[in-house]
Write an enzyme that holds these catalytic residues in place. Structure first.
Site, short mmCIF file in Angstrom:
data_model
loop_
_atom_site.label_atom_id
_atom_site.label_comp_id
_atom_site.label_asym_id
_atom_site.label_seq_id
_atom_site.Cartn_x
_atom_site.Cartn_y
_atom_site.Cartn_z
N GLY A 85 0.78 -1.75 0.26
CA GLY A 85 0.05 -0.07 0.43
C GLY A 85 0.71 1.46 0.47
O GLY A 85 -0.12 2.29 0.00
N HIS A 146 -4.87 16.03 1.38
CA HIS A 146 -4.40 15.31 2.19
C HIS A 146 -3.98 15.75 3.67
O HIS A 146 -3.43 17.14 3.36
CB HIS A 146 -3.37 13.77 1.57
N LYS A 150 1.26 13.38 5.02
CA LYS A 150 1.74 12.96 4.13
C LYS A 150 3.33 13.13 3.85
O LYS A 150 3.47 14.02 3.46
CB LYS A 150 0.31 13.14 3.28
#
Length: 263
Positions: A85, A146, A150
């Site tokens: 991921g 976001h 991040k």
């Protein structure tokens, strides 16, 4: 299944929670810093050995772009289904494909595992194809936001959305992710990014004309949808294919959804 989680930050903890609710056992957690991980190490060989010794039947990797490729290289020889991921490593995808084939194993990667986002991808593709007949009237752009922790920008999901727009909206042939200091060219698709606060993830596609504006938006409320999708992806990867054989090769969530939706 017995599953190992590599990368035990917020996403790793959420993955562990989802594993339990879906009847799996998290037998190993590995992280560089997390004191509650079962293995705290920066050594990729030690990480892979901890996964091997745990008896894990599959691995979910949510680490950091700087660690992902070395983690993948160390994990592939274990020949466990591997779901990745972490984003920001796809410039090495060719090398990783070769290693997957060499080890006769399986890897599934995605910039976003959320069921909603993957349905949104398909909506974007359909909308862009529909708008293509009117691309002399409509301009297009992509926006993503976001949280301020991040590590990469633009998001992998934003890039995937932009790619789907460009595949179906022929006038847009070049992706621009930097700020414009000049007038954009008609063939350029602008992908703009914002990092602020605790936003889990918002992605929008805008089709704009002098007469009106059409916007498609996906807004994540929590990370739970991402984690649940990653667990579902591993369940699919570890299951036999339609012919009853173990899956080998490199896959994406498109393969999962094609299988589920009969596409």
């Amino acid at each position: 299944m017995k599953i190992a989680v590599v990368g035990y930050g917020k996403m790793g903890h959420m993955v562990e929670k989802i594993l339990q609710t879906r009847g799996h056992t998290c037998v190993c957690t590995v992280d560089l810093f997390a004191g509650d991980a079962t293995c705290v190490t920066s050594d990729h060989v030690a990480m892979a050995d901890a996964v091997r010794r745990s008896g894990a039947e599959g691995v979910i990797e949510f680490s950091h772009p700087a660690s992902a490729v070395q983690n993948i290289r160390a994990l592939l020889p274990l020949r466990r289904p591997l779901v990745v991921g972490t984003t920001g490593w796809l410039d090495k995808l060719g090398e990783i494909r070769e290693l997957v084939d060499l080890n006769k194993t399986s890897l599934l990667y995605a910039s976003n595992f959320s069921v909603g986002v993957n349905l949104f991808y398909r909506m974007v593709s359909a909308a862009a194809a529909m708008m293509a007949g009117f691309d002399d009237a409509y301009d297009a752009a992509v926006f993503e936001a976001h949280h301020n922790q991040k590590a990469d920008s633009p998001s992998g999901t934003g890039i995937d959305i932009a790619r789907r727009v460009m595949e179906n909206f022929p006038r847009k042939t070049a992706l621009v992710t930097d700020a414009f200091t000049r007038k954009p060219e008609p063939h350029e698709l602008h992908l703009a990014s914002l990092r602020v606060g605790a936003v889990p993830g918002t992605h929008s596609v805008v089709f704009d004309s002098a007469a009106d504006s059409i916007q498609l938006t996906h807004t994540a409320r929590t990370r739970e949808g991402f984690a649940a999708g990653a667990v579902r992806a591993l369940e699919w990867l570890a299951a036999p294919d339609a012919s009853g054989k173990s899956r080998t090769g490199v896959f994406t969530m498109d393969d999962v959804f094609d299988s589920l939706l009969g596409g």
